[in-house]
Design an enzyme around this catalytic site. Sequence first.
Site, PDB file in Angstrom:
ATOM      1  N   TYR A  26       0.853  -1.205   0.000  1.00 55.63           N
ATOM      2  CA  TYR A  26       0.000   0.000   0.000  1.00 55.63           C
ATOM      3  C   TYR A  26       0.887   1.253   0.000  1.00 55.63           C
ATOM      4  O   TYR A  26       0.515   2.296  -0.522  1.00 55.63           O
ATOM      5  CB  TYR A  26      -0.962  -0.019   1.194  1.00 55.63           C
ATOM      6  CG  TYR A  26      -2.178   0.868   0.993  1.00 55.63           C
ATOM      7  CD1 TYR A  26      -3.029   0.688  -0.084  1.00 55.63           C
ATOM      8  CD2 TYR A  26      -2.470   1.886   1.894  1.00 55.63           C
ATOM      9  CE1 TYR A  26      -4.137   1.490  -0.267  1.00 55.63           C
ATOM     10  CE2 TYR A  26      -3.583   2.689   1.728  1.00 55.63           C
ATOM     11  CZ  TYR A  26      -4.404   2.492   0.643  1.00 55.63           C
ATOM     12  OH  TYR A  26      -5.510   3.300   0.478  1.00 55.63           O
ATOM     13  N   LYS A  36      -3.131   8.402   3.047  1.00 54.63           N
ATOM     14  CA  LYS A  36      -4.360   8.213   3.847  1.00 54.63           C
ATOM     15  C   LYS A  36      -4.151   8.678   5.288  1.00 54.63           C
ATOM     16  O   LYS A  36      -5.094   9.165   5.922  1.00 54.63           O
ATOM     17  CB  LYS A  36      -4.812   6.755   3.808  1.00 54.63           C
ATOM     18  CG  LYS A  36      -5.306   6.270   2.440  1.00 54.63           C
ATOM     19  CD  LYS A  36      -6.506   7.043   1.906  1.00 54.63           C
ATOM     20  CE  LYS A  36      -7.127   6.351   0.700  1.00 54.63           C
ATOM     21  NZ  LYS A  36      -8.215   7.156   0.089  1.00 54.63           N
TER      22      LYS A  36
END
Length: 255
Positions: free
Chosen positions: A155, A162
């Site tokens: 990720y 995020k």
Amino acid sequence: MNLLENKVGLVLGVANKRSIAWACAEACHRNGALQAFSYQGDRLKENVEKLAGELPESLIVPMDVTNQAEVDAAFEAIGKKYGRLDYIIHSIAFAPREALEGDYVATTRDAFRTALEISAFSLNQVAFAAAPLMKEGGSIVTMSYYGAEKVVRNYNVMGVAKAALEASVRYLAADLGRQGIRVNAISAGPINTLSARGVKNMGSMLSYVAEKAPLQRNVEAAEVGNTALFLVSDLASGITGETIYVDCGYNIMGL
Ligand code: 1JT
């Protein structure tokens, strides 16, 4: 139900019928909202027109968040058509493909800048542009993922983006609270959308998560949509600055 009667929303991030943004739009539409939709680039225009064009009094506007003039024009068109805005569902993110595999330490300046700009700064951009239209207060909802707080292999820079997004939700909530505008994030479990496709090992990740989650399954986009509906409705009038997990409980588990 009619939780959003007389309310006007803007939904960013519909790419196709499997998009989380579309699941949110459907839940809000079923509850009486009028909605504007933005898309990025001509590639997605047709898809969004096909889906959203059938909804009553919808407005479809181009909005590439890296182009401030396009953002300004979109909000001007919304003001002109509806004269108000009550909520925003922000469901956009991007990082170059090569940044979502291999070592995070190798992330380029360019990939870092792009991921943070499109996935995190864009929330500031739309919140700033929307605030004058949210005359009776409003609600802004964005999408996050567990990789913001714990390392999720591959990720990578999206996790950092995020994390910035979730922190930004708190700072925006603090600023905009006095105008009656709430800002929250949904941290969704992994869902097989267009963005997730092309992610290496998505299939095995989905089954791993389903096995470990208390509810023993993956979350559905419609469940994220229902939570977005709750957050933009007056039912959530006391909630701001939060990140709410919609992940079948995955995040609570240790060993
Ligand atoms: C983006 C992509 C943002 C995929 C995303 C995302 N947020 C969640 N996903 C799904 C995902 C992706 C990876 C992952 C776990 C879930 C792709 C385009 C850019 C924005 O790693 C294990 C990589």
